[in-house]
Design a protein around this motif. Structure first.
Motif, PDB file in Angstrom:
ATOM      1  N   THR A  42      19.917   3.240 -22.494  1.00  0.00           N
ATOM      2  CA  THR A  42      21.330   2.868 -22.611  1.00  0.00           C
ATOM      3  C   THR A  42      21.930   3.318 -23.938  1.00  0.00           C
ATOM      4  O   THR A  42      23.049   3.850 -23.983  1.00  0.00           O
ATOM      5  N   THR A  43      21.207   3.120 -25.018  1.00  0.00           N
ATOM      6  CA  THR A  43      21.752   3.396 -26.353  1.00  0.00           C
ATOM      7  C   THR A  43      21.282   4.727 -26.925  1.00  0.00           C
ATOM      8  O   THR A  43      21.807   5.152 -27.963  1.00  0.00           O
ATOM      9  N   ARG A  44      20.257   5.344 -26.284  1.00  0.00           N
ATOM     10  CA  ARG A  44      19.653   6.585 -26.783  1.00  0.00           C
ATOM     11  C   ARG A  44      19.042   6.398 -28.172  1.00  0.00           C
ATOM     12  O   ARG A  44      18.989   7.315 -28.975  1.00  0.00           O
ATOM     13  N   SER A  45      18.581   5.175 -28.415  1.00  0.00           N
ATOM     14  CA  SER A  45      17.890   4.845 -29.657  1.00  0.00           C
ATOM     15  C   SER A  45      16.660   4.019 -29.314  1.00  0.00           C
ATOM     16  O   SER A  45      16.718   3.135 -28.447  1.00  0.00           O
ATOM     17  N   PRO A  46      15.532   4.304 -29.949  1.00  0.00           N
ATOM     18  CA  PRO A  46      14.329   3.508 -29.685  1.00  0.00           C
ATOM     19  C   PRO A  46      14.505   2.082 -30.183  1.00  0.00           C
ATOM     20  O   PRO A  46      15.268   1.823 -31.125  1.00  0.00           O
ATOM     21  N   LEU A  47      13.822   1.163 -29.542  1.00  0.00           N
ATOM     22  CA  LEU A  47      13.944  -0.251 -29.895  1.00  0.00           C
ATOM     23  C   LEU A  47      12.895  -0.602 -30.939  1.00  0.00           C
ATOM     24  O   LEU A  47      11.756  -0.949 -30.625  1.00  0.00           O
ATOM     25  N   HIS A  48      13.278  -0.486 -32.205  1.00  0.00           N
ATOM     26  CA  HIS A  48      12.391  -0.807 -33.313  1.00  0.00           C
ATOM     27  C   HIS A  48      12.883  -2.063 -34.032  1.00  0.00           C
ATOM     28  O   HIS A  48      13.844  -2.709 -33.611  1.00  0.00           O
ATOM     29  N   ALA A  49      12.244  -2.397 -35.137  1.00  0.00           N
ATOM     30  CA  ALA A  49      12.597  -3.621 -35.880  1.00  0.00           C
ATOM     31  C   ALA A  49      14.049  -3.611 -36.332  1.00  0.00           C
ATOM     32  O   ALA A  49      14.740  -4.628 -36.281  1.00  0.00           O
ATOM     33  N   ALA A  50      14.536  -2.449 -36.790  1.00  0.00           N
ATOM     34  CA  ALA A  50      15.914  -2.360 -37.263  1.00  0.00           C
ATOM     35  C   ALA A  50      16.898  -2.661 -36.135  1.00  0.00           C
ATOM     36  O   ALA A  50      17.929  -3.317 -36.354  1.00  0.00           O
TER      37      ALA A  50
END
Length: 377
Positions: A314-322
């Protein structure tokens, strides 16, 4: 020195209900030994705690001192020290303590001691007041109390405390007040401390439920994911400030917490500013505690419910701590707005009970009644 027939000086701590009574009970456990040690010559002290609303319907120090004197006459007390969590004023100054050596009375306004180390400061002040009232000054052996002010125990470099004006017709013979910006700040912090702002969160159950529900739904909303990822740190800060300010303003306006005075004197306006500043700080601290709690709860919920692949698609960003942190931060702002709307379901009485101490609620109710009477007349 004031000593009863049994050779024991009986000291009564006359305390307003709620926080003053709690403080009085804690200090009563150690006061007898400390007073005996400081007074010397084998003197003994017996400390009693009496909890009653002696400040009901008035904030005038002279009236309160007369009430305390009348109360002491009905008992076998040698010295009476009255404790209240209401801010008291005398001749335009904020009262710290009133002393009457002739009658063995003291009136202490706890907010003037500040918001930090209140128990210790209150105990030290009570100790010095009792020793002053029980000492030679009370019997007139070493000059009048007016000529020998006890500056040392009360002086603070953080808030200048000095003897205040006492009229000849007053019961008091020695008075200490605070003045100036530092004194104002100290009283303000003491008033906020007396209101116990951390009780605001559990006291607003409907608003908290609305905030938690809003946060739970927002955490799994893909639009919120995209918004959180697109927001920079400054915008997240703006969202935080805006949502917290909205919650504070909504609570104050909806529950009519803003104090307005019908009097036009500078002293009345000064008191109104002080009361309103304490309201804003009390509600603000409570809302900030709620906001931090929402961040933690949202973070735990996100760690449990979010799927990394769905989030990344959905966001084209990996789901990391940040990403977890940013999302929880933004959702807390959204949830706070939802909590503000949910607070409209709370009764005004419930909000006042959560925001103010019992004595402060009674004081504000009394002031509203007085202002209403003045407007009618």
């Amino acid at each position: 020195m004031r000593v009863s027939s049994q050779g024991v000086t009986v000291v009564a701590l006359l305390a307003d209900p709620d926080a003053p009574t709690e403080i009085a009970h804690r200090m009563a456990q150690i006061l007898p030994a400390r007073l005996a040690g400081k007074s010397g010559q084998g003197r003994r002290f017996d400390v009693e705690v009496v909890s009653e609303p002696f400040t009901a319907s008035t904030e005038d120090p002279s009236t309160l001192m007369r009430r305390i004197m009348d109360r002491a006459r009905a008992e076998s007390w040698d010295i009476v020290v009255a404790l209240t969590d209401l801010p008291l004023h005398s001749h335009g100054r904020k009262l710290v303590v009133d002393l009457s050596h002739e009658h063995g009375l003291a009136l202490l306004s706890l907010p003037t001691l500040g918001g930090l180390r209140l128990q210790t400061r209150a105990r030290r002040t009570v100790e010095e007041a009792v020793l002053s009232l029980a000492g030679p000054r009370a019997t007139g052996l070493e000059g009048s109390p007016r000529s020998q002010p006890l500056l040392a125990p009360f002086v603070s470099r953080f808030a200048p405390i000095h003897p205040g004006q006492v009229s000849e017709e007053e019961t008091s013979d020695l008075r200490y007040v605070v003045s100036g910006p530092r004194g104002y700040l100290r009283v303000l912090l003491g008033m906020v401390r007396a209101n116990r702002p951390w009780r605001l969160v559990p006291g607003l159950s409907k608003a908290l439920a609305a905030a938690l529900a809003t946060g739970a739904v927002a955490t799994v909303n893909s639009t919120i994911w995209s918004l959180a990822e697109s927001l920079s740190a400054p915008r997240l800060v703006i969202a935080t400030v805006g949502s917290v300010a909205l919650m504070i303003g909504w609570l104050i306006v909806d529950a009519n917490l803003w104090h307005r005075t019908a009097e036009h004197s500078s002293e009345a306006r000064q008191r109104a500013r002080l009361y309103n500043a304490s309201t804003v700080m009390t509600v603000g601290i409570g809302v900030l505690v709620c906001y931090v709690g929402l961040i933690v709860i949202n973070l735990v919920w996100a760690l449990f419910i979010l799927n990394g692949q769905v989030f990344a698609s959905t966001t084209r960003s990996p789901l990391h701590a940040a990403e977890y942190w940013t999302l929880s931060w933004f959702v807390a702002s959204v949830a706070t707005v939802g909590g503000a709307l949910g607070s409209g379901l709370e009764s005004d009485e419930a909000i006042r009970a959560a925001a103010y101490s019992k004595r402060e609620q009674e004081r504000r109710h009394m002031l509203q009644d007085d202002d209403g009477d003045q407007l009618v007349t």
